[in-house]
Scaffold this active site. Structure first.
Site, mmCIF file in Angstrom:
data_model
loop_
_atom_site.group_PDB
_atom_site.id
_atom_site.type_symbol
_atom_site.label_atom_id
_atom_site.label_comp_id
_atom_site.label_asym_id
_atom_site.label_seq_id
_atom_site.Cartn_x
_atom_site.Cartn_y
_atom_site.Cartn_z
ATOM 1 C CB SER A 168 -5.206 8.051 0.480
ATOM 2 O OG SER A 168 -3.878 7.623 0.696
ATOM 3 C CE1 TYR B 89 -7.007 3.115 2.514
ATOM 4 C CE2 TYR B 89 -5.022 3.781 1.345
ATOM 5 C CZ TYR B 89 -5.999 4.031 2.295
ATOM 6 O OH TYR B 89 -5.972 5.203 3.011
#
Ligand SMILES: NC(=O)c1ccc[n+]([C@@H]2O[C@H](COP(=O)([O-])OP(=O)(O)OC[C@H]3O[C@@H](n4cnc5c(N)ncnc54)[C@H](O)[C@@H]3O)[C@@H](O)[C@H]2O)c1
Length: 312
Positions: free
Chosen positions: A201, A214
């Site tokens: 990501s 995350y």
């Protein structure tokens, strides 16, 4: 960049994604409004005036290969599953049982491409389920050519002093430990020429103040990818990752503590292309990395961010 500035033309839905809230659910593609795009590429006329969409056509890049994808029912994983099927691969995908509706549609699209689909509703935070997924894939398709580690979860926490360690643990179990387990069980079955593609990501590079846990998992995934790539290169197994920016998938409205208003202008301010990406716009990078097109790529993280500049 102001939200009111004129957005560049695009054939994909770009701004004013309708307010919506899937919080408390696992997130469904079928509830996204406007719908996301998993199967069509954006083309332009010669004048550069009129973008239009055209179906992705495979050309046998993964002919008769067998691919195992976690989180293949929806979002980016769904697009990867369909594109890889159009490139000639049979697909097993794993998903959460709550997402049956999305899984059915994705399965139908794989079959429409003329390939076989095996769908497995399994929670991959449990090691034994990762083993089950790999065993079921081999049982059905007899080979494992590509592993796509894509499942993930995220929960927003604005103030680290209130961070819930059970959520941190669940996030690491879902995003990182499952990747270790899937890869551990898959690797002994993978032959020279096989490959692994992981979902990283933009958050791994930029950080995200609301998603410290995350973002940390995604940093771990980038390092996992580079380390395993070096270890497996002598065996002829390539290991790469894709780092998406802001992509229009159920992960966004289903994120706990993400206000529905945040969907209204998702990606518009952050990305120089002034819109969120569609799943297919990053799924093509997975095809590149998994297929002979990517034969000299290993230990790479391809960034698909609409121009968001990555640091590092
Ligand atoms: N959408 C974005 O903006 C974005 C940005 C950067 C990275 N990513 C990454 O892309 C990947 C795909 O996410 P997406 O955006 O397509 O969202 P998504 O919600 O469509 O996909 C997440 C998938 O993970 C699966 N999953 C979650 N927990 C699971 C569990 N315990 N067991 C089995 N499966 C589980 C779900 O079934 C779902 O299919 C993720 O790794 C995500 O971190 C997404």
């Amino acid at each position: 960049m102001s939200k009111d500035s004129e957005a560049p033309p695009t054939a994909y839905p770009s701004t004013s994604l309708k307010k919506q809230d899937q919080e408390g659910t696992k997130g469904l593609d079928s509830l996204l409004e406007p719908g996301a795009n998993w199967t069509q590429l954006e083309f332009w006329d010669d004048e550069g005036k009129a973008p239009y969409l055209k179906d992705y056509e495979g050309r046998g890049l993964l002919k008769d290969k067998a691919v195992l994808i976690t989180g293949g029912d929806s979002g980016i994983g769904r697009s990867v599953a369909i594109l890889m099927a159009r490139e000639g691969a049979d697909i097993t995908f794993v998903y959460l049982p709550e997402e049956e509706e999305d899984a059915k549609w994705t399965k139908s699209q794989i079959e429409k491409a003329g390939r076989q689909a095996q769908t497995l509703a399994l929670d991959i935070t449990k090691e034994e389920n990762c083993k089950k997924a790999v065993d079921a894939h081999i049982e059905k398709f007899k080979k494992l050519s590509v592993l796509v580690n894509n499942s993930a979860m995220q929960e927003i926490c604005q103030d680290f002093r209130e961070i819930d360690l059970s959520v941190v643990e669940k996030t690491f179990r879902t995003n990182v430990l499952s990747m270790f387990a899937m890869t551990k069980f898959a690797l002994p079955l993978m032959k020279r020429g096989s490959s692994i593609v992981n979902s990283c990501s933009v958050a791994a590079y930029m950080g995200n103040p609301q998603l410290v846990d995350y973002s940390s998992t995604k940093g771990a995934i980038a390092t996992f990818t580079r380390s395993l790539a070096q270890q497996q290169a002598p065996n002829g197994i390539r290991v790469n990752a894709v780092a998406p920016g802001i992509i229009w998938t159920p992960l966004q409205p289903a994120t706990k503590n993400n206000p529905p208003e945040a969907m209204d202008s998702l990606g518009v301010q952050e990305a120089p292309l002034q819109r969120p990406g569609m799943p297919i716009e990053v799924a093509t990078a997975y095809v590149l990395l998994a297929s002979p097109l990517g034969s000299y790529f290993t230990g790479e993280v391809i960034h698909g961010t609409g121009g968001i500049e990555m640091q590092g």
